[in-house]
Scaffold this active site. Structure first.
Site, PDB file in Angstrom:
ATOM      1  N   ASP A  50      27.204  48.949  42.660  1.00  0.00           N
ATOM      2  CA  ASP A  50      27.609  47.821  43.503  1.00  0.00           C
ATOM      3  C   ASP A  50      28.947  48.110  44.172  1.00  0.00           C
ATOM      4  O   ASP A  50      29.113  47.841  45.364  1.00  0.00           O
ATOM      5  CB  ASP A  50      27.702  46.534  42.685  1.00  0.00           C
ATOM      6  CG  ASP A  50      28.285  45.418  43.533  1.00  0.00           C
ATOM      7  OD1 ASP A  50      27.621  45.047  44.514  1.00  0.00           O
ATOM      8  OD2 ASP A  50      29.404  44.965  43.247  1.00  0.00           O
ATOM      9  N   SER A  97      24.856  41.650  44.761  1.00  0.00           N
ATOM     10  CA  SER A  97      26.168  42.184  44.399  1.00  0.00           C
ATOM     11  C   SER A  97      26.863  41.275  43.391  1.00  0.00           C
ATOM     12  O   SER A  97      27.320  41.709  42.324  1.00  0.00           O
ATOM     13  CB  SER A  97      27.012  42.328  45.671  1.00  0.00           C
ATOM     14  OG  SER A  97      28.349  42.606  45.356  1.00  0.00           O
ATOM     15  N   LYS A 146      27.160  42.002  38.854  1.00  0.00           N
ATOM     16  CA  LYS A 146      28.383  42.057  38.056  1.00  0.00           C
ATOM     17  C   LYS A 146      28.337  41.021  36.934  1.00  0.00           C
ATOM     18  O   LYS A 146      28.755  41.286  35.803  1.00  0.00           O
ATOM     19  CB  LYS A 146      29.604  41.845  38.961  1.00  0.00           C
ATOM     20  CG  LYS A 146      29.869  43.079  39.831  1.00  0.00           C
ATOM     21  CD  LYS A 146      31.040  42.926  40.768  1.00  0.00           C
ATOM     22  CE  LYS A 146      30.691  42.045  41.938  1.00  0.00           C
ATOM     23  NZ  LYS A 146      31.588  42.204  43.099  1.00  0.00           N
ATOM     24  N   HIS A 169      31.380  32.099  38.970  1.00  0.00           N
ATOM     25  CA  HIS A 169      31.711  32.857  40.178  1.00  0.00           C
ATOM     26  C   HIS A 169      31.914  31.898  41.340  1.00  0.00           C
ATOM     27  O   HIS A 169      31.172  30.938  41.500  1.00  0.00           O
ATOM     28  CB  HIS A 169      30.585  33.834  40.535  1.00  0.00           C
ATOM     29  CG  HIS A 169      30.856  34.579  41.804  1.00  0.00           C
ATOM     30  ND1 HIS A 169      31.672  35.683  41.848  1.00  0.00           N
ATOM     31  CD2 HIS A 169      30.445  34.365  43.078  1.00  0.00           C
ATOM     32  CE1 HIS A 169      31.743  36.123  43.099  1.00  0.00           C
ATOM     33  NE2 HIS A 169      31.005  35.340  43.867  1.00  0.00           N
ATOM     34  N   ARG A 192      29.355  48.865  52.747  1.00  0.00           N
ATOM     35  CA  ARG A 192      29.043  47.669  53.542  1.00  0.00           C
ATOM     36  C   ARG A 192      30.269  47.210  54.325  1.00  0.00           C
ATOM     37  O   ARG A 192      30.165  46.792  55.479  1.00  0.00           O
ATOM     38  CB  ARG A 192      28.569  46.532  52.627  1.00  0.00           C
ATOM     39  CG  ARG A 192      27.141  46.714  52.112  1.00  0.00           C
ATOM     40  CD  ARG A 192      26.845  45.770  50.953  1.00  0.00           C
ATOM     41  NE  ARG A 192      26.990  44.367  51.329  1.00  0.00           N
ATOM     42  CZ  ARG A 192      27.207  43.368  50.476  1.00  0.00           C
ATOM     43  NH1 ARG A 192      27.315  43.627  49.179  1.00  0.00           N
ATOM     44  NH2 ARG A 192      27.317  42.128  50.903  1.00  0.00           N
TER      45      ARG A 192
END
Lengths: 438, 438
Positions: free
Chosen positions: B164, B186, B190, B85, B171
């Protein structure tokens, strides 16, 4: 969710601790009321306000925006109106005494009140213990009544500061009630919209108040006074302790009866004293007395003369209620079951805890467990003693006014915990009031 | 508004700085997803979290609750899956290089990506520059593809951690994106739901990143690593600077072309370096190399051999795209108008500002001005130079790839501001990476 880009920018700025401008706050209040800004964005903004606070100018601007969201009342220049607000306490029936008393002194008094909130009582619930009394008056009827008898004790009118009502409902369910600028602007927007020239604020602190300590109460008082002065009104705040209940009665019909006692020249000393303090400040503010001493003597004399009681009779009659209750309080609805709670011990009674008495009264049916519940006007607690003296075992401490014997028994444990005993000699709780003039 | 009394209590507790329990957080995620908790209460809670933060245990519990809100993928024990990520940068095409490269080394790589967010690009937008390529695969097709070719580069699947997605949307419109525990939970929810055994996190800081400074990036990295370890995964974070764009290409087709160059053994040194760093950590984490040095040599050799490029071809083909682009990048959609931006001066070029290059690329059509806008895959900026060297007047600095001459002209001012000049000799921007292992 992306149709209101500017609201997210305003939330962002508040989150960073910046102040919003008057026109931005107006935009928020208007947009929320009109359904153009979604409640989730307003909720996030409210929590950011709770976090970061507001500058003085911002608080004034928010108040202005709330006032500007609805109608405002104006009163003739030759008939200046006074108003009063209490931040909420236990056993506080002062409005029911003060409004007719000042009206009897020739001062126009328009008081809009609310219902009980949390553990505190509300003047509207109390007044509704009087059979037939209407409190929900439209503005035309209100105006005619004030012209005719010089006073009114009514519900908050929904057409005044409607954005405050909308924001308050959202604050209530988002844990954002306890923000000083939000409390101050909410209270003052309703007062300003109702058009009073002079306003006295009774800001309570202690076990039975929303604010536990005097510093917080003082800060809130100063903010509210600043808002009022900013709007060109004459305002003073009185800081008053709320550790023990005010007076002896807690519960709706019981409190009305106690208020009537005070208007007849009797009643508990602390209720009488707070009435005289708040009333004399209003008289000085509105220019009907040169000094607080003059005002106090005048009011004390009126309390002895019974003209305040006569004015309350008039008010009840005009508002459709059974005004005979003033001369004969036994016409107020009685509780089916009254039980005396006797002292389980010899000892020094230090204090009667206001919050636990409120809780016991609620358990007896005088308050609401949840919004929209009905209250039973007949029920509550009448204290026979207050803290600060020696008590003998078996001496009566309080009466429980209950719907049934079972209901009375259910509240007994809470009631008994409200009496705080000491091993050392104790003194009555001080009732000193401090004045915040801004 | 009074039907969810417990949510207001949870908001109140968070507001006071208390930690909520795992079951409370589960109740919030589930209740919000099911529409049982209204969005205004969730918004107030999010702002309270943004204010008060979360404890480590609370952040783990929230991540668990997000994972538990939907399906989770499990992969065969003998085929452990890796994942990666990036917190978002400018010109970051690393995933398009890393996924086929590691798959070519025999490591199963399932990468779910997003679209561009704010000024940063998104791998899905980039991949869609490849004609015909599908990224929205259902879980069955994804599983079959991974079995067959050992890798996938697809969109975030909506059935994984759906709470999420719901919270993120809220948000985004309530100014509560920038909360470390909310970002960390968050991202990690995932990754955890997608079932990877080993995860490398590329946490960027600097002008072109969401986090301006290294301290914030480090704190976020540590939180994400702790969440991953708490869930029994092997996790490492790499802190990487993002002041200049990564590589030379910023814009979707341009970046795919650059990724292909790297897979063919060429391309910019910084893209190649970040690929080798992230890839060698993944190899060590998953147990396919004993040391980082071993892993790096193996990967460098693969980059030279072209097997990564062949794997990308395979991936594109399986996902329905025109795989000939790998051998012939000219098949990627070209911009109709390419204009060279030449240096207006002699001087020391200190830095090419990543955020302004991103802005110029957006103005050329490579990014979105608002959610839901289409991107033009053909457009963007290709830097000819990077900061840290002397430049002569008239030397080409960048190419603008635009839909038209007008579009090119419109982006010129932003582009020219991105080149930061210095009066003193300058050096190339350091590309040191720091590792956070938790």
């Amino acid at each position: 969710m992306s149709t209101t880009p500017s609201m997210v920018v305003l939330i962002e700025r508040k989150k960073r601790g910046e102040a919003l401008t008057a026109s931005e706050l107006q935009w928020i209040c208007h947009g929320y009321l009109e359904g153009e800004i979604p409640d989730y964005q307003v909720a996030a903004w409210l929590m950011a306000v709770r976090w970061r606070g507001m500058t003085g100018a911002e608080t004034l601007a928010l108040t202005d925006a709330l006032v500007g969201s609805g109608r405002t009342l104006e009163w003739p220049a030759d008939q200046p109106v006074v108003d009063k607000h209490s931040t909420g306490g236990v056993g506080d029936k002062t409005s029911i005494v003060l409004v007719p008393l000042l009206a009897a002194a020739g001062i126009t008094f328009v008081k809009m009140s609310g219902r009980g909130l949390g553990h505190t009582g509300g003047t509207i619930d109390k007044l509704e213990a009087i059979p037939g009394l209407e409190t929900d008056l439209d503005l035309d009827r209100l105006r005619r009544q004030v012209e005719r008898i010089g006073c009114a004790l009514v519900s908050q009118n929904q057409s005044l500061a409607p954005a405050d009502g909308a924001l308050y409902a959202l604050r209530d369910v988002t844990a954002t009630v306890d923000s000083e600028p939000l409390i101050a602007s909410s209270v003052m927007s309703k007062k300003l919209a109702a058009g009073a020239r002079a306003i006295v604020l009774d800001v309570k602190f202690g076990r039975g108040a929303f604010m536990a300590n005097e510093e917080e109460a003082e800060a809130l008082a100063a903010t509210m006074v600043a808002i009022g002065k900013g709007a060109g009104r004459k305002v003073r705040a009185v800081l008053s302790p709320m550790d023990e209940p005010l007076g002896q009665a807690v519960g709706n019909a019981l409190e009305v009866r106690e208020a009537i006692d005070v208007l007849h020249g009797g009643g508990p000393a602390d209720v009488r004293e707070l009435t005289l303090v708040l009333g004399s400040h209003l008289m000085v503010l509105i220019g009907c007395a040169a000094t607080l001493g003059d005002a106090r003597s005048a009011l004390a004399q009126l309390l002895g003369s019974g003209v305040g009681a006569a004015k309350l009779e008039e008010l009840i009659q005009v508002q459709g209620g059974d005004s005979r209750v003033v001369a004969d309080p036994d016409l107020l609805p009685p509780a089916p079951h009254v039980e005396v709670f006797e002292s389980p011990q010899d000892g020094w009674l230090e204090r009667v805890d206001a919050r636990l008495i409120a809780q016991a009264a609620l358990e007896l049916g005088a308050g609401r467990r949840r919004k929209g519940d009905a209250v039973d006007p007949r029920t509550g607690v009448r204290l026979v003693v207050k803290g600060g003296r020696r008590i003998a075992a078996g001496e009566p401490l309080a009466e429980m006014h209950a719907a049934s014997e079972d209901a009375s028994r259910a509240a007994l444990e809470t009631l008994s915990q409200a009496f705080r005993w000491s091993d050392c000699p104790v003194h009555p709780f001080p009732q000193a009031h401090r004045i915040i003039e801004g």
